[in-house]
Scaffold this motif. Structure first.
Motif, short mmCIF file in Angstrom:
data_model
loop_
_atom_site.label_atom_id
_atom_site.label_comp_id
_atom_site.label_asym_id
_atom_site.label_seq_id
_atom_site.Cartn_x
_atom_site.Cartn_y
_atom_site.Cartn_z
N ASP A 39 1.22 -1.27 -0.20
CA ASP A 39 0.38 -0.18 0.18
C ASP A 39 1.13 1.15 -0.07
O ASP A 39 1.76 1.38 1.08
CB ASP A 39 -1.10 0.09 1.91
N ALA A 40 0.76 1.65 -0.73
CA ALA A 40 1.87 3.25 -0.92
C ALA A 40 0.54 4.49 -1.05
O ALA A 40 0.62 5.42 -1.29
CB ALA A 40 1.82 3.53 -2.27
N THR A 41 -0.33 4.15 0.03
CA THR A 41 -1.62 5.58 0.35
C THR A 41 -1.00 6.31 1.38
O THR A 41 -1.94 6.80 1.96
CB THR A 41 -2.46 5.03 0.04
N ALA A 42 -0.08 6.01 2.36
CA ALA A 42 0.70 6.54 3.29
C ALA A 42 0.15 8.14 3.46
O ALA A 42 1.18 8.06 2.71
CB ALA A 42 1.39 6.05 3.87
N ASN A 66 3.62 9.67 2.53
CA ASN A 66 4.07 9.20 1.00
C ASN A 66 4.66 10.24 0.24
O ASN A 66 5.61 10.38 -0.57
CB ASN A 66 3.07 8.08 0.39
N THR A 111 8.18 4.98 -2.62
CA THR A 111 7.32 4.91 -1.80
C THR A 111 7.52 4.61 0.22
O THR A 111 8.28 3.83 0.26
CB THR A 111 5.65 4.08 -1.66
N ARG A 163 5.76 2.71 3.01
CA ARG A 163 5.72 1.93 3.49
C ARG A 163 5.78 0.71 4.01
O ARG A 163 7.29 0.56 4.20
CB ARG A 163 4.29 1.13 1.76
#
Length: 197
Positions: free
Chosen positions: A40-43, A46, A108, A110
Motif C-alpha cells: 500500500d502506497a497510500t500512507a 508518502n 514509496t 509503506r
C-alpha cells in the motif's frame, strides 16, 4: 584577463562534469534497483518530499555549475577528483542498501505484511543509508566545482529535503513497523552513533 576566463571555463567544465556524474549516478541507482514487493502506497507520509527532492536536485545542479562564476574562496585542487570519487562511492553505498533491503527498497513510504526491521549491511550503522548516499552524491558533485559556496548550498538544499523525508519515514515506521523504535534508539539516521551497533 584571459587567465581568469580560462580558469572560470575550466572550473565551470569541472563542475558540469560533477553535475553530470550526479545525474548519471541517480540513473544508475534506478537501473540497479531490485524489484519491489507490492504494498500500500497510500500512507499520508508518502507525498512528503516527493516534489521537494527534484527541486533540491535541480537547485543544487544550478548552484554547482554557477558557483565558479560567483567567485569567492576556492577549495584545494584535490577536491575536484575527490568529488567524483565520492559520487562513485555513493552509488556503491546505495546499491549495498538496496541489495540489503531487497524487495523492501521502494520509492514509496509503506510497510507491508511481515516486513522485518533490517539490521544488516549498511543498516547496521545508519537507518537511512539510501538517503545518505544521495546526499553524498550531490556533495561530491559540489566538491567537483572546487568552490566553497557550492557544497554549502547543495548540502542545505538536498539535506533539508531529505530531512523532511526522513522525518516522515521515521514517523511511519515507528507507528507501523514493530521493533523499529528500538532500532532507531540505537542507530543514527545518517551518522553512526558512538557505542551503537
Amino acid at each position: 584577463m584571459s587567465g581568469v576566463v580560462e580558469r572560470w571555463a575550466r572550473d565551470t567544465a569541472r563542475a558540469a562534469v560533477g553535475v553530470a556524474g550526479a545525474f548519471a549516478g541517480m540513473k544508475a541507482i534506478e537501473v540497479l534497483r531490485p524489484p519491489v514487493i507490492a504494498g500500500d502506497a497510500t500512507a499520508p507520509e508518502n507525498d512528503v518530499g516527493m516534489r521537494e527532492l527534484p527541486r533540491a536536485y535541480f537547485f543544487s545542479a544550478g548552484a554547482v555549475v554557477a558557483a565558479p562564476a560567483l567567485g569567492g574562496p576556492t577549495l584545494p585542487r584535490v577536491c575536484g577528483p575527490l568529488g567524483l570519487l565520492l559520487e562513485v562511492a555513493s552509488v556503491g553505498l546505495r546499491v549495498w542498501a538496496m541489495r540489503t533491503l531487497q524487495g523492501h527498497y521502494a520509492h514509496t513510504l509503506r510497510v507491508v505484511d511481515d516486513q522485518p526491521v533490517i539490521r544488516d549491511g549498511p543498516y547496521r550503522y545508519v537507518r537511512h543509508p539510501g538517503y545518505l548516499s544521495v546526499v553524498l552524491l550531490w556533495f561530491g558533485a559540489a566538491l567537483s566545482s572546487r568552490t566553497v559556496v557550492a557544497p554549502a548550498l547543495t548540502l542545505t538544499a538536498v539535506g533539508t529535503a531529505y530531512r523532511h523525508r526522513m522525518d516522515a519515514e521515521d514517523a511511519l515506521l515507528r507507528r507501523e513497523l514493530p521493533g523499529y523504535a528500538e532500532y532507531a534508539a540505537t542507530t543514527g539516521r545518517l551518522v553512526p552513533r558512538p557505542g551503537g551497533r
